[in-house]
Design an enzyme around this catalytic site. Structure first.
Site, PDB file in Angstrom:
ATOM      1  CG  HIS A 166      -1.991  -0.872   1.312  1.00  0.00           C
ATOM      2  ND1 HIS A 166      -2.642  -0.924   2.616  1.00  0.00           N
ATOM      3  CD2 HIS A 166      -3.517  -0.895   0.571  1.00  0.00           C
ATOM      4  CE1 HIS A 166      -3.732  -1.819   1.911  1.00  0.00           C
ATOM      5  NE2 HIS A 166      -4.335  -1.852   0.996  1.00  0.00           N
ATOM      6  CB  CYS A 262      -2.321   0.649   8.405  1.00  0.00           C
ATOM      7  SG  CYS A 262      -1.473   0.588   7.567  1.00  0.00           S
TER       8      CYS A 262
HETATM    9  N1  ARG Z   1      -3.936  -6.864   6.688  1.00  0.00           N
HETATM   10  C1  ARG Z   1      -4.262  -6.176   6.365  1.00  0.00           C
HETATM   11  C2  ARG Z   1      -4.155  -6.220   4.363  1.00  0.00           C
HETATM   12  O1  ARG Z   1      -3.347  -6.321   3.774  1.00  0.00           O
HETATM   13  C3  ARG Z   1      -3.300  -4.953   6.103  1.00  0.00           C
HETATM   14  C4  ARG Z   1      -3.505  -3.452   5.989  1.00  0.00           C
HETATM   15  C5  ARG Z   1      -2.779  -2.298   6.316  1.00  0.00           C
HETATM   16  N2  ARG Z   1      -3.702  -1.192   5.842  1.00  0.00           N
HETATM   17  C6  ARG Z   1      -2.867  -0.071   5.214  1.00  0.00           C
HETATM   18  N3  ARG Z   1      -3.198   0.798   4.873  1.00  0.00           N
HETATM   19  N4  ARG Z   1      -1.414   0.080   4.839  1.00  0.00           N
HETATM   20  O2  ARG Z   1      -5.075  -5.363   3.885  1.00  0.00           O
END
Ligand code: ARG
Length: 285
Positions: A166, A262
């Site tokens: 992300h 996050c």
């Molecule tokens: N386990 C989640 C996923 O893989 C973690 C999300 C983390 N969020 C972020 N905004 N980076 O989607």
């Protein structure tokens, strides 16, 4: 205006499946009591400088705690996410309802377009510009759609390292027009575009070690920065630019691939063009 952030308590948080490299080997290895302590500490720290709103966590949606992925906010518009992985699509209805009930206009992208909200779509803090990370979760096809829905220029950046899946894991626009980021997470063309848009004195590249501690996954409210951990070097660089750095361990959430940023979604996002007009009027008066 005091910033507001949306958070979701980790009562149902767990590593229950693997959809990013951080989750590998961590299924069922998360300590829920420790996660709650870490989340409470982050919430209290942010609560010193900003307001924290909350959404009720839903059973069976262990990643709902990562509210950054609910969607993206700009003024009173909320663009709802369309998650790439089936494991997270159940979150969409909960976030849509919350934003609708809290006075936002909820907008949806076409069904074939993936979008993971403020995990991948980050507003610049100085220019009227939205940075969009694609290559792992959000689709590149979001770019013209977001430009039209939000009336803002979108700069696409291709993410090239699956550990930084992300945009908010490796890129953090800061107040004053600074950017803390991890250049190797991007392909070379995207690194060049970042350099072309931002002069060197505004860029704060982080080391491999800081990136792997999720230093770029930071919450910024005014001159405060909240993050899991930063090296003495990085903390010093941020402090020399006028920021106060608050470190609070978020190791249980890192097992799921997330950290401070996050776990939050900023609700008070003024359109940069509009806020500039308002400031202009004030300075004339
Ligand atoms: N386990 C989640 C996923 O893989 C973690 C999300 C983390 N969020 C972020 N905004 N980076 O989607």
């Amino acid at each position: 205006m005091t910033d507001q952030f949306l958070m979701c308590a980790p009562h149902h948080f767990d590593v229950a499946y693997v959809i990013n490299p951080w989750m590998e080997g961590n299924v069922a290895h998360c300590r829920q009591d420790e996660a709650l302590c870490q989340w409470n500490a982050l919430t209290q720290l942010i609560g010193r400088v900003a307001d924290v709103e909350s959404i009720v966590p839903a059973r069976g949606l262990p990643d709902m705690v990562f509210t950054a992925n609910a969607g993206m906010v700009l003024a009173d518009k909320f663009i709802l996410s369309r998650f790439r992985h089936a494991e997270r699509t159940g979150e969409e209805a909960h976030f849509a309802r919350w934003f609708d009930e809290h006075g936002f206009t909820v907008l949806r992208l076409p069904p074939d377009v993936h979008f993971e909200g403020a995990g991948d779509a980050l507003l610049d803090r100085e220019e009227a510009l939205l940075w969009l990370g694609y290559g792992h979760r959000s689709s590149q096809a979001c770019v013209p759609l977001l430009e039209e829905l939000l009336d803002i220029e979108v700069e696409p950046l291709r993410l090239a390292d699956e550990r930084f899946y992300h945009l908010d894991t490796c890129f953090c626009p800061l107040e004053g027009g600074y950017l803390m980021y991890y250049p190797p997470a991007f392909d070379l063309a995207s690194q060049a575009r970042i350099q072309a848009r931002l002069p060197a004195e505004r860029r704060i590249p982080v080391s491999d070690a800081d990136a792997l501690e999720f230093a770029c996954n930071a919450v910024n409210s005014a001159r405060h920065i909240f993050l899991n951990r930063a090296s003495i070097t990085l903390a010093g660089e941020l402090q020399s630019r006028g920021f106060t750095v608050w470190q609070t361990p978020l190791t249980e959430f890192m097992k799921a691939g997330g950290s401070a940023k996050c776990l939050t979604l900023k609700l008070t996002e003024e359109h940069p063009m509009l806020s500039r007009d308002v400031l202009g009027e004030k300075s004339v008066a």
